[in-house]
Design a protein around this motif. Structure first.
Motif: not given
Length: 391
Positions: A89-104, A198-201, A251-259
């Motif tokens: 269920w876990i993936s990595t990203i340098p920061g939450v803000v870059p993560g939000i942008r990647m999700a968008v 997208v939940s920024d926690e 959601n494995a497919e969703l996380l794969r798309t994000f990664t």
């Protein structure tokens, strides 16, 4: 009683944005900076030891995440939130803000509508608008300093072009911890209309009542399958400069798309020292964090009591999480631009101007109280003297 958090650590001339950017941000160095969201405390000793050990090795090549990294994360989430999170269920990203942008980028297209709940952390705005999406505001309802979601307004604003909602949970700057009931209703509305959440926690560890934070991925699968949650130890353990964060989805497919999207933009790797720091913090940081939360809560209580006693024109509601206070300065009767100028030039304290969080923040200031108590005492004294001079 003296605690480890009472120590004054001189951060000037250390390239700390909070201290060394005072001239650029406020126009002067002659003020007490209580703005950008990092702490004036040292990291837990185990984190420092882990980083120093890695630094002494002397070879700083490309890193990978070892099994101990994921075990530390899983153990932390189980201990703090009673959440069972498989490694998958876990993936990595340098920061939450870059993560939000990647999700968008991964889950919406230019022209799509994305909802944010205002007033809110300024990068939520830019993460939508910079990428060519259409920003929709769902303002929170404020009553005597307490904020709630306006879910009726939310549902009215969703149409066929609405593809995503970015949630701040716990909320910055208002300090709310959304209840499980609030999150469930929000998730039901978004699931009904096929809106991705997208939940920024990032502030989820900084909750003052244990057990009150509900990670979004722990909601029933029917509600959490189209959601992506971001967490980090950066706020919790004061490691923001190590640029290491996590994305979680069941959601494995969703996380794969994000990664895959993050990899396309080259933001899928963690900092070498961030890996070591996160592993150490999540393995050994419980006691340190528990002590920190007591100290932070007492800082917030000091501010609230001081304002009630000496500056009743300014109010602050007790945050349920974060080390950020939302000061209601509307009682001072100052126009928007004059309020910011007053804090800088008269009170000589550097705060985040409420207007930067959206028009709903006009008349407010955000204060970072993650600093020694003596600094908070000095800030409140400066504010009182400035208000007294207003007459």
């Amino acid at each position: 009683m003296t605690t480890r958090f009472d120590e004054i650590i001189d951060r000037r001339e250390t390239n700390a944005v909070k201290w060394d950017s005072r001239k650029e941000v406020f126009g002067t160095e002659d003020l007490l900076p209580l703005w950008v969201a990092d702490m004036d405390f040292t990291c837990p000793p185990e984190v420092i030891d882990a980083v120093v050990k890695k630094a002494k090795h002397g070879v700083y090549g490309y890193p990978k995440q070892p099994p101990a990294f994921y075990q530390a994360i899983q153990g932390w989430l189980k201990r703090r939130f009673n959440a069972d999170v498989p490694k998958e269920w876990i993936s990595t990203i340098p920061g939450v803000v870059p993560g939000i942008r990647m999700a968008v980028e991964a889950f919406t297209k230019p022209g799509d509508k994305i909802i944010i709940q205002t007033p809110v952390y300024p990068p939520f705005y830019s993460s939508v608008e910079d990428l060519g999406r259409h920003l929709i505001k769902n303002p929170l309802i404020e009553e005597n300093g307490y904020y709630t979601m306006d879910l009726a307004d939310l549902e009215k604003k969703i149409d066929a072009r609405t593809k995503m909602l970015i949630l701040c949970h716990p909320h910055n700057p208002i300090g709310r911890v959304w209840s499980k009931e609030e999150l469930t209703r929000l998730a039901e509305i978004c699931a009904k209309h096929n809106v991705f959440i997208v939940s920024d926690e990032i502030h989820s560890d900084l909750v003052y009542e244990k057990g009150t934070h509900t990670p979004f991925y722990t909601l029933p699968e029917a509600l959490s399958q189209r959601t992506l949650t971001f967490i980090a130890g950066s706020k919790t353990f004061n490691t923001a400069g190590l640029f290491s964060s996590l994305a979680i989805s069941n959601n494995a497919e969703l996380l794969r798309t994000f990664t895959q999207t993050a990899a396309q933009f080259g933001v899928n790797h963690l900092n070498l020292f961030g890996i070591e720091a996160m592993t150490a913090a999540y393995s050994h940081g419980d006691e340190w964090l528990d002590e920190l939360l007591v100290y932070l809560r007492e800082n917030a209580e000091y501010i609230i009591n001081f304002l009630e006693t000496h500056i009743p024109q300014v109010k602050m509601w007790q945050p349920e999480a974060t080390y950020l206070g939302w000061l209601d300065c509307r009682g001072l009767g100052l126009p928007k631009d004059e309020l910011r100028k007053f804090m800088i030039e008269e009170a000589k304290i550097g705060l985040n101007d409420g207007a930067s969080f959206g028009e709903e923040g006009v008349g407010f200031q955000r204060i970072n109280f993650a600093c020694p108590r003596s600094v908070i005492e000095e800030a409140m004294t400066r504010l009182k003297q400035a208000v007294d001079r207003l007459g």
